[in-house]
Write a protein that holds these residues in place. Structure first.
Motif, PDB file in Angstrom:
ATOM      1  N   ARG A 269      -5.444  11.128  12.085  1.00  0.00           N
ATOM      2  CA  ARG A 269      -5.636  11.814  10.809  1.00  0.00           C
ATOM      3  C   ARG A 269      -5.359  10.874   9.643  1.00  0.00           C
ATOM      4  O   ARG A 269      -4.480  10.012   9.725  1.00  0.00           O
ATOM      5  CB  ARG A 269      -4.737  13.053  10.740  1.00  0.00           C
ATOM      6  CG  ARG A 269      -5.123  14.092  11.779  1.00  0.00           C
ATOM      7  CD  ARG A 269      -4.183  15.273  11.802  1.00  0.00           C
ATOM      8  NE  ARG A 269      -4.432  16.091  12.989  1.00  0.00           N
ATOM      9  CZ  ARG A 269      -3.638  17.027  13.444  1.00  0.00           C
ATOM     10  NH1 ARG A 269      -2.510  17.292  12.800  1.00  0.00           N
ATOM     11  NH2 ARG A 269      -3.940  17.709  14.538  1.00  0.00           N
ATOM     12  N   ARG A 270      -6.081  11.090   8.581  1.00  0.00           N
ATOM     13  CA  ARG A 270      -6.011  10.189   7.435  1.00  0.00           C
ATOM     14  C   ARG A 270      -5.076  10.675   6.343  1.00  0.00           C
ATOM     15  O   ARG A 270      -4.887  10.000   5.338  1.00  0.00           O
ATOM     16  CB  ARG A 270      -7.412   9.990   6.854  1.00  0.00           C
ATOM     17  CG  ARG A 270      -8.403   9.461   7.875  1.00  0.00           C
ATOM     18  CD  ARG A 270      -9.682   9.033   7.215  1.00  0.00           C
ATOM     19  NE  ARG A 270     -10.663   8.590   8.187  1.00  0.00           N
ATOM     20  CZ  ARG A 270     -11.802   7.985   7.888  1.00  0.00           C
ATOM     21  NH1 ARG A 270     -12.090   7.757   6.631  1.00  0.00           N
ATOM     22  NH2 ARG A 270     -12.646   7.617   8.830  1.00  0.00           N
ATOM     23  N   THR A 271      -4.535  11.876   6.522  1.00  0.00           N
ATOM     24  CA  THR A 271      -3.593  12.400   5.539  1.00  0.00           C
ATOM     25  C   THR A 271      -2.435  13.084   6.250  1.00  0.00           C
ATOM     26  O   THR A 271      -2.519  13.411   7.434  1.00  0.00           O
ATOM     27  CB  THR A 271      -4.260  13.415   4.581  1.00  0.00           C
ATOM     28  OG1 THR A 271      -4.697  14.553   5.330  1.00  0.00           O
ATOM     29  CG2 THR A 271      -5.433  12.792   3.848  1.00  0.00           C
ATOM     30  N   LEU A 272      -1.382  13.321   5.514  1.00  0.00           N
ATOM     31  CA  LEU A 272      -0.187  14.010   6.018  1.00  0.00           C
ATOM     32  C   LEU A 272       0.075  15.222   5.130  1.00  0.00           C
ATOM     33  O   LEU A 272      -0.112  15.169   3.906  1.00  0.00           O
ATOM     34  CB  LEU A 272       1.009  13.054   5.980  1.00  0.00           C
ATOM     35  CG  LEU A 272       2.393  13.651   6.207  1.00  0.00           C
ATOM     36  CD1 LEU A 272       2.530  14.133   7.650  1.00  0.00           C
ATOM     37  CD2 LEU A 272       3.476  12.616   5.891  1.00  0.00           C
ATOM     38  N   GLY A 273       0.509  16.307   5.745  1.00  0.00           N
ATOM     39  CA  GLY A 273       0.874  17.494   4.968  1.00  0.00           C
ATOM     40  C   GLY A 273      -0.312  18.193   4.338  1.00  0.00           C
ATOM     41  O   GLY A 273      -0.208  18.700   3.217  1.00  0.00           O
ATOM     42  N   ALA A 274      -1.457  18.229   5.051  1.00  0.00           N
ATOM     43  CA  ALA A 274      -2.676  18.887   4.545  1.00  0.00           C
ATOM     44  C   ALA A 274      -3.189  18.212   3.282  1.00  0.00           C
ATOM     45  O   ALA A 274      -3.349  18.838   2.226  1.00  0.00           O
ATOM     46  CB  ALA A 274      -2.439  20.373   4.310  1.00  0.00           C
ATOM     47  N   GLY A 275      -3.442  16.911   3.411  1.00  0.00           N
ATOM     48  CA  GLY A 275      -4.146  16.194   2.361  1.00  0.00           C
ATOM     49  C   GLY A 275      -3.326  15.716   1.198  1.00  0.00           C
ATOM     50  O   GLY A 275      -3.889  15.269   0.192  1.00  0.00           O
ATOM     51  N   ILE A 276      -1.985  15.761   1.281  1.00  0.00           N
ATOM     52  CA  ILE A 276      -1.202  15.435   0.094  1.00  0.00           C
ATOM     53  C   ILE A 276      -0.598  14.033   0.122  1.00  0.00           C
ATOM     54  O   ILE A 276      -0.247  13.493  -0.927  1.00  0.00           O
ATOM     55  CB  ILE A 276      -0.081  16.465  -0.128  1.00  0.00           C
ATOM     56  CG1 ILE A 276       0.914  16.460   1.035  1.00  0.00           C
ATOM     57  CG2 ILE A 276      -0.648  17.845  -0.345  1.00  0.00           C
ATOM     58  CD1 ILE A 276       2.127  17.337   0.790  1.00  0.00           C
ATOM     59  N   LEU A 277      -0.472  13.419   1.319  1.00  0.00           N
ATOM     60  CA  LEU A 277       0.190  12.120   1.425  1.00  0.00           C
ATOM     61  C   LEU A 277      -0.556  11.226   2.396  1.00  0.00           C
ATOM     62  O   LEU A 277      -1.131  11.712   3.376  1.00  0.00           O
ATOM     63  CB  LEU A 277       1.639  12.283   1.914  1.00  0.00           C
ATOM     64  CG  LEU A 277       2.633  12.994   1.001  1.00  0.00           C
ATOM     65  CD1 LEU A 277       3.918  13.289   1.768  1.00  0.00           C
ATOM     66  CD2 LEU A 277       2.919  12.160  -0.231  1.00  0.00           C
ATOM     67  N   PRO A 278      -0.531   9.907   2.176  1.00  0.00           N
ATOM     68  CA  PRO A 278      -1.047   8.994   3.197  1.00  0.00           C
ATOM     69  C   PRO A 278      -0.086   9.001   4.389  1.00  0.00           C
ATOM     70  O   PRO A 278       1.140   9.070   4.204  1.00  0.00           O
ATOM     71  CB  PRO A 278      -1.075   7.632   2.497  1.00  0.00           C
ATOM     72  CG  PRO A 278      -0.087   7.754   1.375  1.00  0.00           C
ATOM     73  CD  PRO A 278      -0.119   9.192   0.956  1.00  0.00           C
ATOM     74  N   PRO A 279      -0.590   8.930   5.619  1.00  0.00           N
ATOM     75  CA  PRO A 279       0.285   9.066   6.798  1.00  0.00           C
ATOM     76  C   PRO A 279       0.995   7.771   7.177  1.00  0.00           C
ATOM     77  O   PRO A 279       0.872   7.281   8.296  1.00  0.00           O
ATOM     78  CB  PRO A 279      -0.701   9.516   7.888  1.00  0.00           C
ATOM     79  CG  PRO A 279      -1.986   8.856   7.497  1.00  0.00           C
ATOM     80  CD  PRO A 279      -2.015   8.851   5.988  1.00  0.00           C
ATOM     81  N   THR A 280       1.768   7.228   6.239  1.00  0.00           N
ATOM     82  CA  THR A 280       2.560   6.036   6.547  1.00  0.00           C
ATOM     83  C   THR A 280       3.801   6.441   7.339  1.00  0.00           C
ATOM     84  O   THR A 280       4.219   7.619   7.325  1.00  0.00           O
ATOM     85  CB  THR A 280       2.986   5.326   5.259  1.00  0.00           C
ATOM     86  OG1 THR A 280       3.838   6.210   4.502  1.00  0.00           O
ATOM     87  CG2 THR A 280       1.779   4.963   4.410  1.00  0.00           C
ATOM     88  N   THR A 281       4.404   5.469   8.004  1.00  0.00           N
ATOM     89  CA  THR A 281       5.608   5.757   8.788  1.00  0.00           C
ATOM     90  C   THR A 281       6.713   6.337   7.910  1.00  0.00           C
ATOM     91  O   THR A 281       7.381   7.306   8.283  1.00  0.00           O
ATOM     92  CB  THR A 281       6.100   4.479   9.481  1.00  0.00           C
ATOM     93  OG1 THR A 281       5.051   3.950  10.306  1.00  0.00           O
ATOM     94  CG2 THR A 281       7.321   4.760  10.341  1.00  0.00           C
ATOM     95  N   ALA A 282       6.898   5.752   6.730  1.00  0.00           N
ATOM     96  CA  ALA A 282       7.951   6.223   5.831  1.00  0.00           C
ATOM     97  C   ALA A 282       7.685   7.656   5.375  1.00  0.00           C
ATOM     98  O   ALA A 282       8.608   8.482   5.318  1.00  0.00           O
ATOM     99  CB  ALA A 282       8.055   5.290   4.621  1.00  0.00           C
ATOM    100  N   ASN A 283       6.427   7.975   5.052  1.00  0.00           N
ATOM    101  CA  ASN A 283       6.105   9.329   4.604  1.00  0.00           C
ATOM    102  C   ASN A 283       6.291  10.352   5.722  1.00  0.00           C
ATOM    103  O   ASN A 283       6.791  11.458   5.488  1.00  0.00           O
ATOM    104  CB  ASN A 283       4.662   9.388   4.099  1.00  0.00           C
ATOM    105  CG  ASN A 283       4.508   8.767   2.723  1.00  0.00           C
ATOM    106  OD1 ASN A 283       5.474   8.574   2.001  1.00  0.00           O
ATOM    107  ND2 ASN A 283       3.283   8.440   2.362  1.00  0.00           N
ATOM    108  N   ILE A 284       5.883   9.989   6.934  1.00  0.00           N
ATOM    109  CA  ILE A 284       6.048  10.909   8.062  1.00  0.00           C
ATOM    110  C   ILE A 284       7.524  11.185   8.313  1.00  0.00           C
ATOM    111  O   ILE A 284       7.945  12.328   8.501  1.00  0.00           O
ATOM    112  CB  ILE A 284       5.379  10.340   9.327  1.00  0.00           C
ATOM    113  CG1 ILE A 284       3.874  10.195   9.118  1.00  0.00           C
ATOM    114  CG2 ILE A 284       5.650  11.240  10.531  1.00  0.00           C
ATOM    115  CD1 ILE A 284       3.171   9.443  10.234  1.00  0.00           C
ATOM    116  N   ALA A 285       8.327  10.129   8.313  1.00  0.00           N
ATOM    117  CA  ALA A 285       9.762  10.285   8.555  1.00  0.00           C
ATOM    118  C   ALA A 285      10.414  11.144   7.471  1.00  0.00           C
ATOM    119  O   ALA A 285      11.236  12.020   7.762  1.00  0.00           O
ATOM    120  CB  ALA A 285      10.430   8.915   8.627  1.00  0.00           C
TER     121      ALA A 285
END
Length: 322
Positions: A269-285
């Motif tokens: 997937r190209r986004t995190l949280g339903a399109g609000i964030l890029p799915p970087t490791t830091a953002n996921i954590a």
């Protein structure tokens, strides 16, 4: 630059243009018809307004007594009533055929989409026999094929809208609405919720990926086999130990819950949280430890007891789900 305000307004208007989410930048047959109707309706309205302005200007410049009461009433009748009625009637006759739903066939692909607070549950080939292939926050469509979107909701009313594909349609709890679409161009686009549904209403978008039919078939076959050959890791152990599987499903594991988004192939997937964030490791954590910071009102519980390194380990595990 003689008029800086005019240039400022024009630049702000251009800044609002977006090829991924625009009712004017279309990639679907239905949106193309809507755009054509909007252009024609605008032209019709412009003709009516222009004629009325010309009549008004002429009346102001005409000498007193140049227009009799009878002549004035005739002008009002033809240009103020009969003329606009004919123009609007012609536009209505043009638009009515385009309002008919697209015809479907028994073999057409069915995709079930349900609005949640605040994300999207997507199931390909859903039927009474089973939910089909389940995903989240991403819809893939084969170009040139008719697709039936069955729209529903679990909690409150949402509004499903892919501006470049088709018009809006409400998603109502306890009811299924059908939207028949056909993508005409491959690419990555964006859909949104168009009706206020809670604190994070503006934070629930989704990706729409229109694919060539052969690529779509290959993706669908691969997605159905996701989860095979998963290698045990520290992140997976932490995922299991902290009860993440009580809400999330991952194909190929014992986790098959349907409370939260399905995480199978999360790494694609190209986004995190339903399109609000890029799915970087830091953002996921960070999202794992405190989801309400990025998405107020989200029902996912926070995990402040996780250390930063533990959250990063789970993030690496999710990134590997492809």
């Amino acid at each position: 630059m003689r008029n800086p305000w005019l240039w400022t307004i024009l630049l702000l208007g251009l800044g609002a243009c977006n090829a991924q989410q625009s009712a004017l930048h279309v990639f679907g047959a239905e949106a193309r018809q809507v755009r054509e109707m909007a252009i024609l309706l605008t032209i019709g309205a412009a003709i009516i307004v222009t004629v009325m302005v010309l009549i008004y200007v002429r009346a102001l410049r005409a000498p007193e007594g140049a227009l009799s009461h009878r002549s004035g009433m005739r002008i009002i009748l033809w240009l103020g009533a009969i003329g606009p009625a004919l123009i609007l009637g012609a536009l209505l006759l043009y638009a009515l055929p385009a309002m008919r739903p697209r015809e479907t066939a028994p073999g057409d692909l069915t995709i079930r989409v349900e609005g949640e607070q605040f994300w999207w549950r997507v199931a390909y080939g859903a039927s009474r026999a089973g939910p089909g292939l389940v995903s989240a926050n991403e819809i893939r469509l084969p170009v040139g094929r008719t697709v039936i979107l069955e729209l529903g909701a679990q909690d409150v009313i949402h509004s499903f809208w892919i501006p470049g594909l088709a018009g809006k349609m409400d998603m109502i709890p306890g009811r299924t609405n059908r939207l028949v679409v056909r993508a005409e161009k491959a690419g990555r686009f964006r859909g949104v919720c168009a009706e206020f549904c809670g604190l994070s209403h503006a934070l629930m978008a989704f990706d729409v990926i229109a694919m060539n039919p052969a690529d779509f078939d290959a993706w669908l076959a691969g997605a159905r086999g996701a989860g095979k050959g998963l290698v045990p890791s520290r992140g997976q152990s932490l995922f299991d130990a902290h009860g993440c599987g009580a809400c999330h499903a991952i194909r190929g594991t014992a986790h098959d819950a349907a409370i939260g988004p399905d995480l199978s192939r999360f790494g694609q997937r190209r986004t995190l949280g339903a399109g609000i964030l890029p799915p970087t490791t830091a953002n996921i954590a960070a999202f794992i430890r405190a989801p309400q910071i990025a998405k107020p009102g989200a029902r996912m519980p926070a995990y402040p007891q996780l250390s930063e390194q533990e959250a990063i380990a789970i993030a690496h595990y999710l990134e590997g789900l492809k």
